[in-house]
Design an enzyme around this catalytic site. Sequence first.
Site, PDB file in Angstrom:
ATOM      1  N   ASN A  10       0.878  -1.162   0.000  1.00  0.00           N
ATOM      2  CA  ASN A  10       0.000   0.000   0.000  1.00  0.00           C
ATOM      3  C   ASN A  10       0.920   1.218   0.000  1.00  0.00           C
ATOM      4  OD1 ASN A  10      -1.835   1.990   0.452  1.00  0.00           O
ATOM      5  ND2 ASN A  10      -2.774   1.040   2.250  1.00  0.00           N
ATOM      6  N   ARG A  71      -2.382  -2.264  -3.614  1.00  0.00           N
ATOM      7  CA  ARG A  71      -3.610  -1.486  -3.442  1.00  0.00           C
ATOM      8  C   ARG A  71      -3.520  -0.261  -4.338  1.00  0.00           C
ATOM      9  NH1 ARG A  71      -5.360   2.733   0.657  1.00  0.00           N
ATOM     10  NH2 ARG A  71      -7.621   2.724   0.375  1.00  0.00           N
ATOM     11  N   HIS A 160     -13.173   2.504  -0.576  1.00  0.00           N
ATOM     12  CA  HIS A 160     -13.212   1.464   0.476  1.00  0.00           C
ATOM     13  C   HIS A 160     -13.867   0.193  -0.062  1.00  0.00           C
ATOM     14  CE1 HIS A 160     -13.388   4.744   3.877  1.00  0.00           C
ATOM     15  NE2 HIS A 160     -12.133   4.409   3.624  1.00  0.00           N
ATOM     16  N   ARG A 221     -12.417  15.077   7.096  1.00  0.00           N
ATOM     17  CA  ARG A 221     -13.166  15.507   5.904  1.00  0.00           C
ATOM     18  C   ARG A 221     -14.612  15.787   6.275  1.00  0.00           C
ATOM     19  NH1 ARG A 221     -11.495  10.188   3.093  1.00  0.00           N
ATOM     20  NH2 ARG A 221      -9.300  10.509   2.614  1.00  0.00           N
ATOM     21  N   GLU A 363      -8.185  -5.422   4.909  1.00  0.00           N
ATOM     22  CA  GLU A 363      -8.000  -5.111   3.491  1.00  0.00           C
ATOM     23  C   GLU A 363      -6.794  -5.848   2.917  1.00  0.00           C
ATOM     24  OE1 GLU A 363      -8.728  -0.889   4.700  1.00  0.00           O
ATOM     25  OE2 GLU A 363      -9.490  -0.749   2.660  1.00  0.00           O
TER      26      GLU A 363
END
Length: 382
Positions: A10, A71, A160, A221, A363
């Site tokens: 990642n 990823r 996601h 956010r 993940e």
Amino acid sequence: MTVGQVLVINSGSSSIKYQVVDPVSGEAVLAGAVERIGETGGPAPDHRAGMREILAEAADALRDVGVVGHRVVHGGELFHRPTVVTDDVVAGIERLAPLAPLHNPANVIGIDAARALLPDAVHVAVFDTAFFHDLPDVARTYALDAKVAAAHGIRRYGFHGTSHQYVSGLVAGLLDRRAAELNQIVLHLGNGASMSAIRGGKPVDTSMGFTPLEGLVMGTRPGDLDPGIVPYLLRAGMSADRVDMLLNRQSGLMGLSGVNDFRELHRLVESGHPAADLAYRVYLHRLRHYLGGYLVELGRVDAITFTAGVGENDARVRADAVHDLDRFGIRLDDARNAAKARGPRLISAPDSPTAVLVVPTNEELAIARQAVETAANPQPPE
Ligand code: AMP
């Protein structure tokens, strides 16, 4: 066939995180990160050097690695499933950089470095958007001038996806039901947060959109905003980069209360901090707004599942998210919800028509498994 271990990478703008995963047992044999890449005093001047560090650190574990899963944040309209990396695939990911300027270029640098240093492995790109590629047109489409949207690739992509797919896939097994017959809502509540509505294994809606900014209130956010705020701030003299920074780093819980970690937020609320109290209530207000929307969209909901850092650990957020929804068939078991536990678990009352669960996301494991499957059955990119 014996399946070897998988290196999962990642790669971000200034870090590379990695795990060596056994895709059968699900065990992470090794995990680590090289951070502060390119910074003075950092451990590596660039991503290639960072990847060399990882290969040195992980040399023993990597002897058995034939597959590398990468990823990749944005697959745009180009990629809707995990894809074996070729030069053309890298060029495709690069072309999508304007859609994810912070992420895709970093992903490409990581892929290039790993391919150069592990040339004999099969490299597979796993896209965060892929699960949502085929959202129904009503959920995918923004009511913008259609010509402008088409010219700029503006649609709801969703993010996601690896997590929503992995978690919803486990729920059927946990409930001993077939995925095809389940209507589900998944709440991925981490520092980034998103919710999805899934019918029979296929997503029919998700809260993140063209970028990961839309939808729920997040750590830093804002989630949904009146779009008019953006041109207003630009005209007020803020640069586009400044607005981007405001929306990605300085909003959400952080913008309202000064903290983005729920453990600190709860402490502030308990100490009577009014801004933290407002931040918490705004967070839940938005979350329940989406939950209500998805309940209506799906009509009948068999399972509501919480995952990621907040969803897995914060019993208070879970309780408040589904508080007083008895009349919709959602009833929590307070003791089960509050119990300190780690694995997948049911937290609804035995007589709750809708099951409520906590399922830890993973993940890296999901990427490892998809990479192995794709390496064994490569499909041409479309
Ligand atoms: P993630 O992005 O999935 O790694 O989630 C990170 C967020 O999870 C943090 O910012 C915290 O708000 C939250 N978190 C992590 N651990 C806990 C915990 N034990 N209790 C409450 N929130 C937590």
